[in-house]
Design a protein around this motif. Structure first.
Motif, PDB file in Angstrom:
ATOM      1  N   GLY A  93       0.777  -1.227   0.000  1.00  0.00           N
ATOM      2  CA  GLY A  93       0.000   0.000   0.000  1.00  0.00           C
ATOM      3  C   GLY A  93       0.808   1.276   0.000  1.00  0.00           C
ATOM      4  N   MET A  94       2.045   1.247   0.518  1.00  0.00           N
ATOM      5  CA  MET A  94       2.805   2.488   0.677  1.00  0.00           C
ATOM      6  C   MET A  94       4.062   2.586  -0.180  1.00  0.00           C
ATOM      7  N   ASP A  95       4.583   1.484  -0.688  1.00  0.00           N
ATOM      8  CA  ASP A  95       5.808   1.531  -1.493  1.00  0.00           C
ATOM      9  C   ASP A  95       5.562   2.305  -2.782  1.00  0.00           C
ATOM     10  N   LYS A  97       4.509   5.402  -2.948  1.00  0.00           N
ATOM     11  CA  LYS A  97       3.412   6.367  -2.776  1.00  0.00           C
ATOM     12  C   LYS A  97       3.945   7.670  -2.188  1.00  0.00           C
ATOM     13  N   PHE A  98       3.110   8.703  -2.224  1.00  0.00           N
ATOM     14  CA  PHE A  98       3.492  10.003  -1.680  1.00  0.00           C
ATOM     15  C   PHE A  98       3.134  10.100  -0.202  1.00  0.00           C
ATOM     16  N   VAL A 103       7.936  10.924  -2.519  1.00  0.00           N
ATOM     17  CA  VAL A 103       7.721   9.509  -2.822  1.00  0.00           C
ATOM     18  C   VAL A 103       8.543   8.701  -1.825  1.00  0.00           C
TER      19      VAL A 103
END
Length: 134
Positions: A93-95, A97-98, A103
């Protein structure tokens, strides 16, 4: 003239340089509940990191590593989930992402290498008493 050409050729020869390890990457870490998060903004706080990753599972621990003097983020931190499944969801979910306009990258944390004690140097270790003058 021939010696100068040979020296010039040797100076710019690829064989005189050591080649960097291009394409050699550290091995991926084993799946664990601990995540390493990099690419964090200086504005990112521990609470912000925890809130962002809590959307994907139960966060047990979160910490943004900060500079001692300035108090700003050093750009990385750690998140620990309650289960391996939550950790996998957190990475997914987070790799890439902002977070706070930057990033970020999330991956399984590699275990810290054990610290090796430094042997005492001979110049600082003195077992003998200084000679007495009479």
């Amino acid at each position: 003239m021939a010696a100068a050409k040979a020296g010039f050729r040797r100076l710019f020869s690829i064989s005189t340089f050591t080649s960097p390890n291009i394409g050699v990457f550290p091995q991926k870490a084993e799946p664990s509940m601990n995540l390493f998060v990099s690419g964090l903004s200086k504005r990112t706080t521990t609470e912000g990191l925890r809130d962002a990753f809590a959307k994907f599972g139960q966060v047990v621990y979160a910490r943004v590593v900060t500079d001692r003097l300035s108090g700003y983020s050093k750009g990385f931190g750690f998140v620990k989930y309650a289960t391996l499944e939550d950790a996998a969801k957190g990475i997914e979910g987070m790799d890439g992402k902002f977070l706070d306009g930057w990033v970020i990258f999330a991956e399984y944390a590699r275990p810290r290498a054990p610290l090796q004690p430094e042997p005492p140097s001979p110049s600082t270790q003195s077992w003998e008493s200084p000679p007495s003058s009479q």
